[in-house]
Design an enzyme around this catalytic site. Structure first.
Site, short mmCIF file in Angstrom:
data_model
loop_
_atom_site.label_atom_id
_atom_site.label_comp_id
_atom_site.label_asym_id
_atom_site.label_seq_id
_atom_site.Cartn_x
_atom_site.Cartn_y
_atom_site.Cartn_z
N GLY A 18 83.32 10.39 41.43
CA GLY A 18 83.79 11.72 41.83
C GLY A 18 83.56 12.84 40.83
N ASN A 106 74.81 17.38 51.58
CA ASN A 106 74.78 16.29 50.62
C ASN A 106 74.08 16.76 49.35
OD1 ASN A 106 74.92 13.56 49.63
ND2 ASN A 106 72.77 13.28 50.20
N HIS A 108 71.62 15.29 46.23
CA HIS A 108 70.77 14.14 45.93
C HIS A 108 70.11 14.35 44.57
CE1 HIS A 108 68.29 10.68 46.84
NE2 HIS A 108 67.26 11.35 46.36
C1 GRF Z 1 75.50 11.61 42.23
O1 GRF Z 1 74.43 11.36 41.38
C2 GRF Z 1 75.03 12.11 43.57
O2 GRF Z 1 73.89 12.90 43.50
C3 GRF Z 1 74.72 10.84 44.30
O3 GRF Z 1 75.72 9.94 43.90
C4 GRF Z 1 76.23 10.32 42.60
C5 GRF Z 1 77.70 10.51 42.75
O4 GRF Z 1 78.32 10.77 41.51
N1 GRF Z 1 74.64 11.08 45.72
P1 GRF Z 1 79.82 11.26 41.46
O5 GRF Z 1 80.65 10.26 42.23
O6 GRF Z 1 79.89 12.64 42.07
O7 GRF Z 1 80.17 11.28 40.01
#
Ligand code: GRF
Length: 201
Positions: A18, A106, A108
């Site tokens: 998160g 989203n 990425h």
């Molecule tokens: C991030 O790198 C995001 O881009 C990908 O999953 C990861 C999530 O990290 N989809 P977090 O839970 O927000 O720290």
């Protein structure tokens, strides 16, 4: 609907640590975005993201009923304007997308359409690219294929390890996600086919 509407209302779907959620909470508190996180929902009851939300007194829900219908109902109940996937490790069905048309985004950790799917940082690093980056995009039925809202490049340094590169990408994610949300909150974006166009102020 019991909620008073003033700011743009964000529902965040999470599965893990998160840090992106935290960036959105912080940006909202600092008034860097005209939006607030009104609910956080997880498919993983142990996700640390839920603790982060609770700490800020934001409803944090890991529904015992893990059906998409349950997720949709909660998001509707909280009257969200936008659904943000933030490390949410599940593909949404067409029915879910239909429930929030053009309202799911989203983040990425690569420059799409390069390196979609899991471990995008590693895919890019192993490939040997000189530049990678971060993409914020609308969610469609494919895997990381929806119209692109914004991209920020991150240069791969000669002495980077996968860890150091991932760290810089994550920092960029934490800047890019609030930026994209602010564009949506202030109604600056128009989707024209595959292109997302920014209206002038
Ligand atoms: C991030 O790198 C995001 O881009 C990908 O999953 C990861 C999530 O990290 N989809 P977090 O839970 O927000 O720290």
């Amino acid at each position: 609907m019991v909620h008073r509407r003033n700011k743009f209302r964000l529902g965040i779907l999470v599965s893990g640590r998160g840090s992106n959620l935290q960036a959105l909470i912080d940006a909202s508190k600092k008034k860097e975005i005209d939006a607030e996180v009104v609910v956080v929902i997880s498919n993983n009851p142990k996700a640390f993201a839920l603790e982060r939300a609770k700490k800020h007194k934001i409803p944090a829900i890991a529904p015992p009923d893990q059906s998409e219908k349950a997720f949709i109902n909660i998001l509707k109940q909280y009257d969200v304007d936008l659904v943000c996937l933030a490390g949410f490790m599940k593909i949404l069905s067409p029915a879910f997308l239909k429930a929030f048309p053009k309202k799911i985004i989203n983040i990425h950790p690569a420059l799409l359409p390069a390196f979609p799917g899991l471990q995008a940082q590693k895919q890019a690093f192993d490939y040997g690219v000189k530049v990678t980056g971060v993409t914020v995009h609308f969610v469609d039925e494919g895997c990381d294929t929806g119209p692109i809202i914004l991209q920020s490049p991150v240069v791969v340094q000669e002495d980077d390890t996968l860890g150091s590169l991932t760290e810089r990408l994550l920092k960029e994610e934490h800047k890019s996600y609030p930026k994209a949300i602010q564009l949506l909150a202030t109604e600056r974006l128009k989707i024209a086919g595959r292109r997302v166009i920014q209206r002038k102020k």
